[in-house]
Design a protein around this motif. Structure first.
Motif, mmCIF file in Angstrom:
data_model
loop_
_atom_site.group_PDB
_atom_site.id
_atom_site.type_symbol
_atom_site.label_atom_id
_atom_site.label_comp_id
_atom_site.label_asym_id
_atom_site.label_seq_id
_atom_site.Cartn_x
_atom_site.Cartn_y
_atom_site.Cartn_z
ATOM 1 N N PRO A 17 145.360 -71.781 51.042
ATOM 2 C CA PRO A 17 145.305 -71.243 49.677
ATOM 3 C C PRO A 17 144.942 -69.767 49.633
ATOM 4 O O PRO A 17 145.331 -69.062 48.702
ATOM 5 C CB PRO A 17 144.250 -72.103 48.979
ATOM 6 C CG PRO A 17 143.497 -72.774 50.046
ATOM 7 C CD PRO A 17 144.390 -72.852 51.243
ATOM 8 N N THR A 18 144.226 -69.283 50.644
ATOM 9 C CA THR A 18 143.890 -67.866 50.671
ATOM 10 C C THR A 18 145.142 -67.017 50.875
ATOM 11 O O THR A 18 145.216 -65.894 50.388
ATOM 12 C CB THR A 18 142.864 -67.583 51.777
ATOM 13 O OG1 THR A 18 141.705 -68.386 51.525
ATOM 14 C CG2 THR A 18 142.450 -66.141 51.807
ATOM 15 N N LEU A 19 146.135 -67.552 51.556
ATOM 16 C CA LEU A 19 147.399 -66.828 51.726
ATOM 17 C C LEU A 19 148.320 -66.967 50.525
ATOM 18 O O LEU A 19 149.026 -66.027 50.170
ATOM 19 C CB LEU A 19 148.131 -67.340 52.972
ATOM 20 C CG LEU A 19 147.525 -66.979 54.315
ATOM 21 C CD1 LEU A 19 148.349 -67.593 55.427
ATOM 22 C CD2 LEU A 19 147.434 -65.483 54.480
ATOM 23 N N ILE A 20 148.332 -68.131 49.881
ATOM 24 C CA ILE A 20 149.288 -68.409 48.810
ATOM 25 C C ILE A 20 148.847 -67.841 47.461
ATOM 26 O O ILE A 20 149.662 -67.297 46.710
ATOM 27 C CB ILE A 20 149.534 -69.922 48.712
ATOM 28 C CG1 ILE A 20 150.264 -70.399 49.968
ATOM 29 C CG2 ILE A 20 150.325 -70.284 47.473
ATOM 30 C CD1 ILE A 20 150.420 -71.892 50.058
ATOM 31 N N LEU A 21 147.568 -67.943 47.134
ATOM 32 C CA LEU A 21 147.109 -67.547 45.803
ATOM 33 C C LEU A 21 147.289 -66.061 45.482
ATOM 34 O O LEU A 21 147.630 -65.736 44.342
ATOM 35 C CB LEU A 21 145.660 -67.979 45.597
ATOM 36 C CG LEU A 21 145.478 -69.490 45.450
ATOM 37 C CD1 LEU A 21 144.003 -69.835 45.353
ATOM 38 C CD2 LEU A 21 146.221 -70.016 44.256
ATOM 39 N N VAL A 41 147.098 -66.183 30.351
ATOM 40 C CA VAL A 41 146.987 -66.927 31.599
ATOM 41 C C VAL A 41 145.748 -66.490 32.373
ATOM 42 O O VAL A 41 145.217 -67.242 33.184
ATOM 43 C CB VAL A 41 148.269 -66.736 32.445
ATOM 44 C CG1 VAL A 41 148.156 -67.402 33.788
ATOM 45 C CG2 VAL A 41 149.454 -67.277 31.699
ATOM 46 N N GLU A 42 145.270 -65.291 32.099
ATOM 47 C CA GLU A 42 144.111 -64.785 32.828
ATOM 48 C C GLU A 42 142.922 -65.737 32.732
ATOM 49 O O GLU A 42 142.177 -65.912 33.688
ATOM 50 C CB GLU A 42 143.681 -63.409 32.300
ATOM 51 C CG GLU A 42 144.746 -62.354 32.359
ATOM 52 C CD GLU A 42 145.588 -62.300 31.095
ATOM 53 O OE1 GLU A 42 145.199 -62.889 30.067
ATOM 54 O OE2 GLU A 42 146.648 -61.679 31.135
ATOM 55 N N ARG A 43 142.788 -66.366 31.570
ATOM 56 C CA ARG A 43 141.659 -67.290 31.388
ATOM 57 C C ARG A 43 141.747 -68.472 32.336
ATOM 58 O O ARG A 43 140.736 -68.982 32.789
ATOM 59 C CB ARG A 43 141.617 -67.802 29.948
ATOM 60 C CG ARG A 43 141.316 -66.728 28.951
ATOM 61 C CD ARG A 43 141.155 -67.324 27.579
ATOM 62 N NE ARG A 43 142.312 -68.175 27.249
ATOM 63 C CZ ARG A 43 142.377 -68.947 26.190
ATOM 64 N NH1 ARG A 43 141.370 -69.001 25.364
ATOM 65 N NH2 ARG A 43 143.439 -69.665 25.950
ATOM 66 N N GLY A 44 142.929 -68.922 32.619
ATOM 67 C CA GLY A 44 143.099 -70.086 33.484
ATOM 68 C C GLY A 44 143.465 -69.742 34.905
ATOM 69 O O GLY A 44 143.738 -70.635 35.697
ATOM 70 N N LEU A 45 143.472 -68.471 35.256
ATOM 71 C CA LEU A 45 143.912 -68.064 36.585
ATOM 72 C C LEU A 45 142.757 -67.714 37.507
ATOM 73 O O LEU A 45 142.774 -68.069 38.682
ATOM 74 C CB LEU A 45 144.863 -66.864 36.454
ATOM 75 C CG LEU A 45 145.566 -66.399 37.707
ATOM 76 C CD1 LEU A 45 146.524 -67.467 38.182
ATOM 77 C CD2 LEU A 45 146.327 -65.121 37.428
ATOM 78 N N ALA A 50 139.321 -68.805 42.557
ATOM 79 C CA ALA A 50 138.057 -68.765 43.287
ATOM 80 C C ALA A 50 137.679 -70.140 43.821
ATOM 81 O O ALA A 50 137.092 -70.255 44.897
ATOM 82 C CB ALA A 50 136.956 -68.239 42.372
ATOM 83 N N LEU A 51 138.025 -71.183 43.111
ATOM 84 C CA LEU A 51 137.574 -72.525 43.454
ATOM 85 C C LEU A 51 138.494 -73.252 44.437
ATOM 86 O O LEU A 51 138.021 -73.990 45.300
ATOM 87 C CB LEU A 51 137.427 -73.347 42.173
ATOM 88 C CG LEU A 51 136.781 -74.709 42.297
ATOM 89 C CD1 LEU A 51 135.353 -74.568 42.820
ATOM 90 C CD2 LEU A 51 136.783 -75.406 40.959
ATOM 91 N N TRP A 56 139.726 -76.774 49.243
ATOM 92 C CA TRP A 56 140.552 -77.086 50.411
ATOM 93 C C TRP A 56 139.696 -77.079 51.678
ATOM 94 O O TRP A 56 139.857 -77.941 52.541
ATOM 95 C CB TRP A 56 141.697 -76.081 50.542
ATOM 96 C CG TRP A 56 142.902 -76.414 49.737
ATOM 97 C CD1 TRP A 56 142.954 -76.636 48.397
ATOM 98 C CD2 TRP A 56 144.232 -76.548 50.221
ATOM 99 N NE1 TRP A 56 144.243 -76.876 48.019
ATOM 100 C CE2 TRP A 56 145.042 -76.830 49.118
ATOM 101 C CE3 TRP A 56 144.816 -76.426 51.476
ATOM 102 C CZ2 TRP A 56 146.413 -77.018 49.237
ATOM 103 C CZ3 TRP A 56 146.178 -76.609 51.593
ATOM 104 C CH2 TRP A 56 146.973 -76.912 50.488
ATOM 105 N N GLY A 57 138.814 -76.115 51.802
ATOM 106 C CA GLY A 57 137.953 -76.058 52.975
ATOM 107 C C GLY A 57 137.032 -77.259 53.056
ATOM 108 O O GLY A 57 136.885 -77.882 54.120
ATOM 109 N N LEU A 58 136.405 -77.616 51.941
ATOM 110 C CA LEU A 58 135.530 -78.786 51.916
ATOM 111 C C LEU A 58 136.308 -80.071 52.177
ATOM 112 O O LEU A 58 135.815 -80.978 52.844
ATOM 113 C CB LEU A 58 134.786 -78.867 50.584
ATOM 114 C CG LEU A 58 133.739 -77.790 50.341
ATOM 115 C CD1 LEU A 58 133.164 -77.912 48.935
ATOM 116 C CD2 LEU A 58 132.635 -77.870 51.380
ATOM 117 N N TRP A 59 137.535 -80.139 51.663
ATOM 118 C CA TRP A 59 138.365 -81.329 51.870
ATOM 119 C C TRP A 59 138.720 -81.486 53.352
ATOM 120 O O TRP A 59 138.775 -82.608 53.864
ATOM 121 C CB TRP A 59 139.610 -81.241 51.002
ATOM 122 C CG TRP A 59 140.319 -82.544 50.815
ATOM 123 C CD1 TRP A 59 141.572 -82.865 51.241
ATOM 124 C CD2 TRP A 59 139.831 -83.698 50.128
ATOM 125 N NE1 TRP A 59 141.875 -84.149 50.868
ATOM 126 C CE2 TRP A 59 140.822 -84.682 50.179
ATOM 127 C CE3 TRP A 59 138.638 -83.991 49.476
ATOM 128 C CZ2 TRP A 59 140.668 -85.947 49.611
ATOM 129 C CZ3 TRP A 59 138.485 -85.247 48.914
ATOM 130 C CH2 TRP A 59 139.493 -86.205 48.983
#
Length: 148
Positions: A17-21, A41-45, A50-51, A56-59
């Motif tokens: 996700p760090t590469l894709i986002l 969209v800024e509100r939902g982006l 950040a999360l 993904w790392g925790l998963w």
């Protein structure tokens, strides 16, 4: 390489996700500024950007911990993640006023309307993408870092 296996598992999960986002952010900026499409969209982006890598790392760390007992493949484990993210994300978005559930579909940002008939195939495709990304990309990074 036996030192810090959980840290290596976390970093392997964060990698994708760090590469894709940032690419998704670039696409948003292109649409927002080049085509002068204005929707909030800024509100939902920012919050998901950040999360999501942390989740993904925790998963991936959870997979590392649970794999000896469950023997679940990495791809199947990764495909479970959207089943948790979608309801949680929809709940948060609904509480923040980003998402509105209607009789015929879902409306994002009071601008984008998606009928319910399209949500199921899009979600199924998302599950397939998650399965393939976790199986091949995260699996490769896990192998490279000595996690799997």
């Amino acid at each position: 390489m036996n030192s810090h296996p959980n840290l290596r598992a976390f970093l392997a999960g964060v990698f994708v996700p760090t590469l894709i986002l940032p690419g998704m952010l670039g696409l948003f900026l292109l649409v927002h500024y080049a085509f002068e499409r204005s929707f909030p969209v800024e509100r939902g982006l920012v919050f998901p950007m950040a999360l999501l890598p942390v989740l993904w790392g925790l998963w991936n760390v959870i997979w590392r911990w649970s794999h000896p007992t469950t023997h679940l493949s990495l791809g199947a484990h990764g495909a479970i993640l959207p089943l948790l993210l979608l309801p949680a994300g929809a709940l948060i978005a609904n509480c923040l006023g980003i998402l509105a559930l209607g009789a015929s579909g879902v409306t994002w940002f009071q601008v984008i309307h998606v009928p319910y008939a399209l949500i199921a195939p899009i979600f199924a495709a998302g599950l397939a993408v998650y399965y393939l990304v976790w199986k091949h990309v995260v699996g490769f990074v896990n192998q490279t870092l000595g996690v799997a």
